[in-house]
Design a protein around this motif. Sequence first.
Motif, short mmCIF file in Angstrom:
data_model
loop_
_atom_site.label_atom_id
_atom_site.label_comp_id
_atom_site.label_asym_id
_atom_site.label_seq_id
_atom_site.Cartn_x
_atom_site.Cartn_y
_atom_site.Cartn_z
N UNK A 89 0.81 -1.22 0.00
CA UNK A 89 0.00 0.00 0.00
C UNK A 89 0.85 1.27 0.00
N UNK A 90 1.90 1.26 -0.80
CA UNK A 90 2.74 2.44 -0.93
C UNK A 90 3.69 2.68 0.21
N UNK A 91 3.88 1.69 1.07
CA UNK A 91 4.77 1.80 2.22
C UNK A 91 5.85 0.73 2.13
N UNK A 139 14.60 1.37 6.76
CA UNK A 139 13.75 2.01 5.75
C UNK A 139 13.85 3.52 5.84
N UNK A 140 13.94 4.02 7.07
CA UNK A 140 14.08 5.47 7.29
C UNK A 140 15.52 5.84 7.59
N UNK A 141 16.15 5.09 8.47
CA UNK A 141 17.49 5.44 8.97
C UNK A 141 18.49 4.33 8.63
N UNK A 142 19.27 4.49 7.55
CA UNK A 142 19.02 5.43 6.48
C UNK A 142 19.35 4.80 5.14
N UNK A 143 18.93 3.54 4.98
CA UNK A 143 19.18 2.88 3.70
C UNK A 143 18.46 3.57 2.55
N UNK A 144 17.33 4.20 2.85
CA UNK A 144 16.61 4.98 1.84
C UNK A 144 17.44 6.18 1.39
N UNK A 145 18.10 6.85 2.33
CA UNK A 145 18.94 8.00 1.99
C UNK A 145 20.12 7.60 1.14
#
Length: 380
Positions: free
Chosen positions: A91-93, A99-105
């Motif tokens: 669902x878009x998540x 996921x936030x800290x911080x492989x996404x970055x």
Amino acid sequence: MTIDPIQLTADLIRCESVTPNEGGALVLLDGLLTEAGFACTRVDRGETSNLFARWGDKDAPTLGFNGHTDVVPVGDIDAWTKDPFGGEISDGILWGRGATDMKSGVAAFAAAAIDYVTRNQPENGSIALAITGDEEGDATDGTVALLDWMAANGERMTDCLVGEPTCPETMGEMMKIGRRGSLTAYFTARGVQGHSAYPHRAKNPIPALAALVDQLARHSLDQGTSHFDPSTLAVTTFDTGNPATNVIPAECRATVNIRFNDAHTGAELIAWLDAKAAKVAEDFDIEIDTRATISGESFLTEPGAFVDLVAQAVEAETGVTPALSTSGGTSDARFIQAHCPVVEFGLVGKTMHKVDEHVPVEQITQLKRVYFRIIETYFA
């Protein structure tokens, strides 16, 4: 060559890189960056794995990115509703540890850098990625090791952007242009043990240490500076380790943590703590030993061309003007600030370190666009 930052984040989450384990995350990035033409070097030290990647001439003006692929432990696995290392998108998540800290970055700036260098060939510009596996640990063999290696090998960044989560609630609302310093002081007060019925035959260290921490806690270090809130001092523990009610202990301990702004240096604060402890020890006729560690000095990247460039890119891609903040804890920017001007910008950090850490995938795509615009503008 176009890299999907959402898929790359999911792939990185599936690498179980709990500090100090590399988990395959840097191997994955090494392969992608090498294929795109980056010269990659593993800069491992001790148990820590690090990666340095450069595209372009190291003597050219260099835009650097810094981040980490290590993550904190998952905690109670039964409390998670998703596999913490599954990288599941629902669902878009995107769910998972990091996921936030911080492989996404890291995924966002690596994807932006790869996309840029495969489309553009600036004649006088270079991009460097300094990625560590030791930000969530002791941070002694991570970014510090990368900077040591860079100094020994003639590598340098002209400016650097750290991809830590910086936004409290809304994407784009905050970037960091500095951080407070952090200092922890450990006090040990020593007296003479004795029977509580005969206090005159003992020398109780507890009232002395209590007086010291009370004086420290009530003291106002400053009223804040132009870019920083007032410094803070918190008493974090007070312990005698004494289970007996009829014994005056010979020793007790206390710890305080100071988060300080640019009105102070760590050395100045340690000297102040030593002087306060010495005075109390003299007044109470006991010994007080003080030991202090500095996690990082306060620093500020003054608003100017680089800060403006990043802020304008954030606003262009998010529609939000970012506040220039120095709030929060520490990050690896505290090491980079001695090397070159450094700022931080990343995702909304509400779920970092929590059970069921997650991020809306649209934020990852948006972050890649911000980073791509920063690179594009930097070399325009």
